[in-house]
Enzyme design. Structure first.
Site, mmCIF file in Angstrom:
data_model
loop_
_atom_site.group_PDB
_atom_site.id
_atom_site.type_symbol
_atom_site.label_atom_id
_atom_site.label_comp_id
_atom_site.label_asym_id
_atom_site.label_seq_id
_atom_site.Cartn_x
_atom_site.Cartn_y
_atom_site.Cartn_z
ATOM 1 C CG HIS A 153 -1.967 1.026 1.207
ATOM 2 N ND1 HIS A 153 -3.460 0.632 0.504
ATOM 3 C CD2 HIS A 153 -2.075 2.360 2.008
ATOM 4 C CE1 HIS A 153 -3.888 1.633 0.585
ATOM 5 N NE2 HIS A 153 -3.104 2.720 1.549
ATOM 6 C CE LYS A 159 -7.719 1.880 3.525
ATOM 7 N NZ LYS A 159 -8.274 2.831 2.818
ATOM 8 N NE ARG A 209 -9.132 10.386 8.771
ATOM 9 C CZ ARG A 209 -8.013 10.113 7.592
ATOM 10 N NH1 ARG A 209 -8.575 8.045 7.608
ATOM 11 N NH2 ARG A 209 -7.036 10.015 7.623
ATOM 12 C CB SER A 227 -7.841 4.914 7.265
ATOM 13 O OG SER A 227 -7.426 5.183 5.600
ATOM 14 C CG ASP A 286 -10.783 3.813 5.448
ATOM 15 O OD1 ASP A 286 -10.284 4.997 6.335
ATOM 16 O OD2 ASP A 286 -11.033 3.954 4.737
HETATM 17 N N1 URA Z 1 -4.841 6.821 2.076
HETATM 18 C C1 URA Z 1 -5.817 5.559 2.897
HETATM 19 O O1 URA Z 1 -6.657 4.774 2.277
HETATM 20 N N2 URA Z 1 -6.591 5.914 4.469
HETATM 21 C C2 URA Z 1 -6.022 7.230 4.979
HETATM 22 O O2 URA Z 1 -6.160 8.024 5.878
HETATM 23 C C3 URA Z 1 -4.082 7.829 4.542
HETATM 24 C C4 URA Z 1 -4.492 7.307 3.007
#
Ligand code: URA
Ligand code: CA
Length: 442
Positions: free
Chosen positions: A82, A187, A168, A183, A161
């Protein structure tokens, strides 16, 4: 329990308990906490922060707002990747087939992305026929057969999320370490991987503008991963300029194909090799980083990652011929050039401004509902440190709408800073953080 009291508690800098955090996420997901109260809580977290236990409980509560995907039927150690967000970042497209070609299965869910350009999923959709909503069984079967598959997140992947991120995004609470960690990690944990490699970006256009903050974010994500029994590596990378030359969806697919053909921009290729080397190490396909990197260099030379990408495209319904002939990808109708107005060296290419220019052309979404134009974008002709003469090309702009071009053009020009002296180039890879500690590359 009253949510009001929890807001006050966090506002005053106290620690929230596991029970309180579970209550907050559950009630919010079931619409019993209104957005205005949650907004106040997010802002309290933004200013007061959270300790490692609170971040752990928050992450866990978010994971359990949905289902954890079971990848156990896929043999091997599944390693996910990620990025906290880069401009012109097309690494996943090249990285997934590279890592799969080395025998480490990649079962990846990627986002569509809001902002500068599309996410990985949008980019993949510029390949005609490519399906990103396959259903779990088909997804798992493709990973078993091909070694890699990339799909959109299923609707029950950490739904908390989705809801929190949207809030947010409009309340100025994105760039908060505990909120970013929970967050991303919720995931990744819900997506069922055994190990995780993170690209934590820093600089213009990144959430963490300062290196020291990126280091802190990267370290906490490693700690949270380990708390859940998942080995995690954070690579801190510098976004002092966009990654590679291409910014824009189909243009970035083309650029990823270049990397898979053992060519492509040096910085993008290097990032793929670094992230990939750690993925091989965590996936058990290499003893260490150095061995992983050598293995991937060989894979690129031999073209096995390129054929792996074609296999993946075909398995997901895309036309693999396009990978052999990237000129078949959608390309905007018009192209114009941005030229230097003075002679000198490129001091800086502001990623944030380049990203915004790409968005103005239509490459990204301003709002969640916005349509993306997969064919538009920017090709940089110079990178930081390049010499440039007056009237020489700085960038090519691919566009369909001349009104949009007008808006984008000035912004694009202003993102290049040209000066007399050749600047000292900041390296792309700054540090890597693992359970062994921090290794600085600078
Ligand atoms: N990427 C995400 O998935 N969440 C965040 O809060 C910031 C970047
Ligand atoms: Ca790029």
């Amino acid at each position: 329990m009253r949510f009001y009291d929890l807001i006050i508690k966090k506002r005053d800098g106290q620690e929230l308990t596991k029970k309180e955090i579970n209550f907050m996420i559950k009630e919010y997901c079931e619409d019993r906490i209104p957005d205005y109260q949650m907004s106040a809580m997010l802002m309290a977290i933004y200013f007061q922060g959270m300790n490692i236990d609170e971040i752990k409980y928050l992450t866990m509560a978010m994971v359990h707002s949905g289902k954890i995907i079971d990848l156990s039927s896929i043999p091997g150690i599944k390693v996910d990747k990620h990025s906290t967000g880069g401009v012109g970042d097309t690494t996943t497209l090249a990285l997934a087939p590279m890592v799969a070609a080395a025998g480490v299965p990649v079962a990846k869910m990627s986002g569509r992305g809001l902002g500068h350009t599309g996410g990985t999923i949008d980019k993949l959709e510029s390949i005609k026929g490519f399906k990103t909503e396959l259903g779990l069984n088909k997804f798992i079967n493709i990973v078993k057969k091909v070694g890699a598959s990339i799909i959109s997140p299923t609707s029950d992947l950490a739904p908390a999320d989705k809801k929190l991120y949207a809030l947010r995004d409009v309340t100025g609470t994105i760039d908060s370490i505990p909120l970013i960690v929970s967050s991303i990690m919720s995931k990744k944990l819900a997506a069922g991987a055994d190990a995780i490699v993170l690209d934590v970006t820093t600089g213009s256009g990144a959430f963490m503008k300062e290196y020291k903050d990126a280091l802190k974010l990267g370290k906490i994500m490693v700690d949270i991963g380990l708390e859940f029994g998942k080995e995690t590596v954070s690579v801190i990378t510098n976004m002092g300029e966009p990654l590679g030359f291409a910014i824009g969806n189909s243009l970035e697919v083309k650029e990823a194909i270049e990397v898979l053909k053992n060519r492509g921009p040096e910085d993008l290729r290097d990032l793929c090799l670094v992230l990939g080397a750690y993925m091989l190490e965590l996936g058990g396909a290499a003893k260490n980083y150095e061995e992983g990197r050598k293995r991937l260099e060989k894979i690129l030379k031999e073209g096995t990652a390129f054929s792996k990408f074609k296999e993946m495209v075909a398995a997901q319904g895309g036309n693999p011929e396009i990978i052999d002939k990237p000129e078949l990808l959608p390309l905007a109708k018009h192209c114009t050039k941005i030229k230097a107005v003075i002679t000198g060296y490129i001091q800086k290419i502001d990623s944030q401004l380049i990203g915004e220019s790409a968005m103005l052309l239509g490459a990204g979404r301003e709002k969640k509902e916005s349509e993306i134009d997969l064919s538009v974008g920017i090709i940089l002709k110079k990178k930081v440190g390049s010499k440039v003469n007056i009237n020489e090309d700085l960038a090519e702009v691919y566009y369909n709408d001349s009104e949009k071009l007008k808006e984008a053009k000035n912004k694009l020009l202003s993102s290049f800073v040209i000066g007399d002296k050749k600047p000292k180039k900041i390296p792309l890879i700054l540090a890597a953080i693992s359970k062994e500690g921090v290794k600085e590359f600078r």
